[in-house]
Design a protein around this motif. Sequence first.
Motif, PDB file in Angstrom:
ATOM      1  N   LEU A  58       0.607  -1.057  -0.542  1.00 26.89           N
ATOM      2  CA  LEU A  58      -0.208  -0.436  -0.102  1.00 26.89           C
ATOM      3  C   LEU A  58       0.741   1.067  -0.343  1.00 26.89           C
ATOM      4  N   PHE A  59       1.964   1.258   0.479  1.00 31.50           N
ATOM      5  CA  PHE A  59       2.841   2.293   1.426  1.00 31.50           C
ATOM      6  C   PHE A  59       4.393   1.927   0.593  1.00 31.50           C
ATOM      7  N   ARG A  60       5.084   2.765  -0.152  1.00 29.24           N
ATOM      8  CA  ARG A  60       6.714   2.282  -0.140  1.00 29.24           C
ATOM      9  C   ARG A  60       7.907   3.410   0.296  1.00 29.24           C
ATOM     10  N   LEU A  61       8.729   3.808   0.378  1.00 28.43           N
ATOM     11  CA  LEU A  61       9.234   4.282   0.602  1.00 28.43           C
ATOM     12  C   LEU A  61       9.674   5.169  -0.489  1.00 28.43           C
ATOM     13  N   SER A  62       9.948   4.625  -1.373  1.00 27.14           N
ATOM     14  CA  SER A  62      10.540   5.951  -2.629  1.00 27.14           C
ATOM     15  C   SER A  62       8.690   6.766  -3.191  1.00 27.14           C
ATOM     16  N   GLU A  63       7.972   6.177  -2.676  1.00 24.38           N
ATOM     17  CA  GLU A  63       6.596   7.391  -2.816  1.00 24.38           C
ATOM     18  C   GLU A  63       6.868   8.110  -1.926  1.00 24.38           C
ATOM     19  N   MET A  64       7.723   8.071  -0.491  1.00 25.31           N
ATOM     20  CA  MET A  64       7.384   9.268  -0.287  1.00 25.31           C
ATOM     21  C   MET A  64       8.871  10.114  -0.671  1.00 25.31           C
ATOM     22  N   TYR A  65      10.001   9.859  -1.087  1.00 28.06           N
ATOM     23  CA  TYR A  65      10.623  10.981  -1.749  1.00 28.06           C
ATOM     24  C   TYR A  65      10.166  11.073  -3.228  1.00 28.06           C
ATOM     25  N   PHE A  66       9.285  10.663  -3.816  1.00 24.97           N
ATOM     26  CA  PHE A  66       8.589  11.538  -5.021  1.00 24.97           C
ATOM     27  C   PHE A  66       7.637  12.602  -4.424  1.00 24.97           C
ATOM     28  N   ILE A  67       7.283  12.711  -3.437  1.00 25.18           N
ATOM     29  CA  ILE A  67       6.441  13.270  -2.476  1.00 25.18           C
ATOM     30  C   ILE A  67       7.200  14.861  -1.628  1.00 25.18           C
ATOM     31  N   LEU A  68       8.348  13.829  -1.830  1.00 21.81           N
ATOM     32  CA  LEU A  68       8.782  15.203  -1.330  1.00 21.81           C
ATOM     33  C   LEU A  68       9.755  15.721  -2.717  1.00 21.81           C
ATOM     34  N   ALA A  69       9.817  15.332  -3.351  1.00 22.94           N
ATOM     35  CA  ALA A  69      10.920  16.169  -5.085  1.00 22.94           C
ATOM     36  C   ALA A  69       9.441  17.158  -5.557  1.00 22.94           C
ATOM     37  N   GLU A  70       7.769  16.219  -5.554  1.00 19.81           N
ATOM     38  CA  GLU A  70       6.738  17.074  -5.675  1.00 19.81           C
ATOM     39  C   GLU A  70       6.875  18.784  -4.736  1.00 19.81           C
ATOM     40  N   CYS A  71       7.245  18.370  -3.571  1.00 17.34           N
ATOM     41  CA  CYS A  71       6.287  19.776  -2.849  1.00 17.34           C
ATOM     42  C   CYS A  71       7.975  20.823  -3.274  1.00 17.34           C
ATOM     43  N   ALA A  72       9.205  19.805  -3.715  1.00 22.65           N
ATOM     44  CA  ALA A  72      10.167  20.995  -3.757  1.00 22.65           C
ATOM     45  C   ALA A  72      10.307  21.366  -5.537  1.00 22.65           C
ATOM     46  N   VAL A  73       9.561  20.925  -5.980  1.00 27.08           N
ATOM     47  CA  VAL A  73       9.002  21.819  -6.907  1.00 27.08           C
ATOM     48  C   VAL A  73       8.195  22.788  -6.746  1.00 27.08           C
ATOM     49  N   ASN A  74       6.955  22.407  -5.839  1.00 29.75           N
ATOM     50  CA  ASN A  74       5.759  23.562  -5.645  1.00 29.75           C
ATOM     51  C   ASN A  74       6.661  23.918  -5.096  1.00 29.75           C
ATOM     52  N   ASP A  75       7.203  24.310  -4.413  1.00 32.42           N
ATOM     53  CA  ASP A  75       8.312  25.310  -3.608  1.00 32.42           C
ATOM     54  C   ASP A  75       9.365  26.086  -4.497  1.00 32.42           C
ATOM     55  N   GLY A  76       9.772  25.747  -5.746  1.00 31.10           N
ATOM     56  CA  GLY A  76      10.472  26.438  -6.243  1.00 31.10           C
ATOM     57  C   GLY A  76      12.101  26.119  -7.054  1.00 31.10           C
ATOM     58  N   GLN A  77      12.281  24.729  -5.509  1.00 31.77           N
ATOM     59  CA  GLN A  77      13.480  24.270  -5.143  1.00 31.77           C
ATOM     60  C   GLN A  77      13.504  23.459  -6.112  1.00 31.77           C
ATOM     61  N   LEU A  78      13.911  23.629  -7.630  1.00 32.87           N
ATOM     62  CA  LEU A  78      14.004  22.648  -8.509  1.00 32.87           C
ATOM     63  C   LEU A  78      15.368  21.457  -8.247  1.00 32.87           C
ATOM     64  N   SER A  79      16.377  22.650  -7.517  1.00 29.49           N
ATOM     65  CA  SER A  79      17.653  21.041  -7.434  1.00 29.49           C
ATOM     66  C   SER A  79      17.574  20.107  -6.076  1.00 29.49           C
ATOM     67  N   THR A  80      17.021  20.990  -5.558  1.00 28.86           N
ATOM     68  CA  THR A  80      16.431  19.758  -4.082  1.00 28.86           C
ATOM     69  C   THR A  80      15.594  18.357  -5.043  1.00 28.86           C
ATOM     70  N   ALA A  81      14.537  19.091  -5.367  1.00 35.75           N
ATOM     71  CA  ALA A  81      13.836  18.128  -6.518  1.00 35.75           C
ATOM     72  C   ALA A  81      14.230  16.742  -7.255  1.00 35.75           C
ATOM     73  N   ALA A  82      15.523  17.859  -7.199  1.00 36.38           N
ATOM     74  CA  ALA A  82      15.991  16.670  -8.035  1.00 36.38           C
ATOM     75  C   ALA A  82      17.047  15.580  -8.079  1.00 36.38           C
ATOM     76  N   GLY A  83      17.679  16.490  -6.673  1.00 36.06           N
ATOM     77  CA  GLY A  83      18.157  14.933  -5.368  1.00 36.06           C
ATOM     78  C   GLY A  83      17.131  13.980  -5.054  1.00 36.06           C
ATOM     79  N   TYR A  84      16.073  14.258  -4.755  1.00 34.19           N
ATOM     80  CA  TYR A  84      14.986  13.264  -4.238  1.00 34.19           C
ATOM     81  C   TYR A  84      14.942  12.824  -5.425  1.00 34.19           C
ATOM     82  N   ILE A  85      14.950  12.470  -6.577  1.00 34.56           N
ATOM     83  CA  ILE A  85      14.441  11.795  -7.520  1.00 34.56           C
ATOM     84  C   ILE A  85      15.280  10.820  -7.861  1.00 34.56           C
TER      85      ILE A  85
END
Length: 546
Positions: A418-445
């Motif tokens: 139902l829930f895996r850790l990789s999804e949490m990294y994707f959520i953090l990446a999506e949140c970073a994109v939303n906040d304009g932190q593109l390099s941070t998002a890239a790091g999570y991916i």
Amino acid sequence: MKKLILNISIIGSVLVSMGALQSCSDALDTNLQPGTVEDDGTPFKTTDALYNYMMGNVYGTLEPQYPIHVSAVLSDEVKPGASSGGQEFSLHRYFLTSQEPRVAEIWQNNYAVINHVNRLVRGAAGITPTSTADQTRLNQILAQARAMRAYAYLQLESLFSTDMTDSNALGVLLLKDVPDLDAKLPRVKNSDIYAFIEADLTFARNTLTTEGTNQYFIGKSAVNAISARYFLYKGDYAQAKTYAQAVVTASAAGGFALAQATPITNTASGTVIDAAAWRTQFYAVGTSFNPYRQMWVDQNRGESILSLGRIALGGNGTAIGAVWNTNSSSLSGSPMWFWGRNLYNLFEAAYGPSATPGGAPTGGDIRFLANRDPTNSPNPSYASLYPNNLAQTRQTDRLVIDKYPGKSGTNTRNDIKLFRLSEMYFILAECAVNDGQLSTAAGYIKNVRDARNFIAPVAAPVYANAQAGWADVLKERRLELALEGHRLIDLKRLAVKAGVKMDRNNTDDIVTTSNLENGDYRYTLPIPLSEISANPNAQQNPGYSN
């Protein structure tokens, strides 16, 4: 005293309880049949009875196969298999109506879980704990059940609400307690459902302050994972980030670190990727040497935060592998569905071509190996089959799904993650994109791609703008979370931001079908006709007739 079997009334549908079936891999030693009550109307007298009911009728009733199946068939994850007799072809071709049985299964199953939790909560009020420890146990049972109720409402909202980011949009039916048999409740605003979900999650979070004993029980990180997905879908990125980060922070100590692509061989001297001996060892169910593969054959927990256990023979739940391959995940196993061609192309591109004949791939992404069966028979000339020879695609471009190959003792039954850790990294990446932190998002991916690569760490992606960030998050979710019930919702949420749309190949059916356009009403499922017929107060979604 005489026992009475409980039936479930689901506003317009009457479902029989699915019985006393265990959720975890270990058998439950119990004398109480879940789903029974004393004839004086008191459902539970002890926390033992409450626990047994939770295991059999809350954990044991939920069936995620239904939304996983609908999301895959209606989106761009699968195409008809060589052995399909036409099942769900109408759904695959977007003939989605309020009479679609798979949609009714989603609706009824999640309300069955909600109804069971409501009964559990009501019955728990009549229990007098025998000690402080018994009171703690009572609270923990309630917390797990309420977290599962929140998850069931999240499933319903994500599939049946037109827009989860709009608190005033129409949501689903809100059952706060056990409804009367003749109840005819209207749908309510999303905000009403959200208040109920958040109350459940807050109670669970304040009560379950430690990890579950294993991935089959809801603990601290499971509650945070449910919360992270819920707030992401709701559009509350700040809250989604908070809870996803809490899961990532706890993962090392919690026993669910990202599943690794290495070792890629079980010998010290290395291996040739296409060697028959290596292939046998890698794909062996129960004895694979590769950690990522081990997770999917339930050989170990891997990065699973919360799973529904499926024992090899019998037990609760359907055989998720049989949805795609009737008997086994091989060409001889009567495949009902193949991988969609464009998704398969993404797997293959991430794996990379060999630099030398018979050599190792240049990409090194384990997901290509883990997701397709080695009896796979792709047709390199598949594109030439469009538009005049589409009927040949089912027989000549055979992309066998191996994500759910079964476990020791069965060819088709796997735990459902139902829930895996990789999804949490994707959520953090999506949140970073939303906040304009593109390099941070890239790091999570990059974190996830590194874990999936058996050659070496990969270069961090570079996003020129937010749209490129959204697109890469969506792409990585498509690769990693395929056939886990995310794709339809992800396209609905992110396709416009990412500047993409549904991505079926022209050869994905024996008739020409186009992709659903962004914003199409069919990204939201219809309220089942069976519900509306019995409950005229349940308003239908736009675009559908009753």
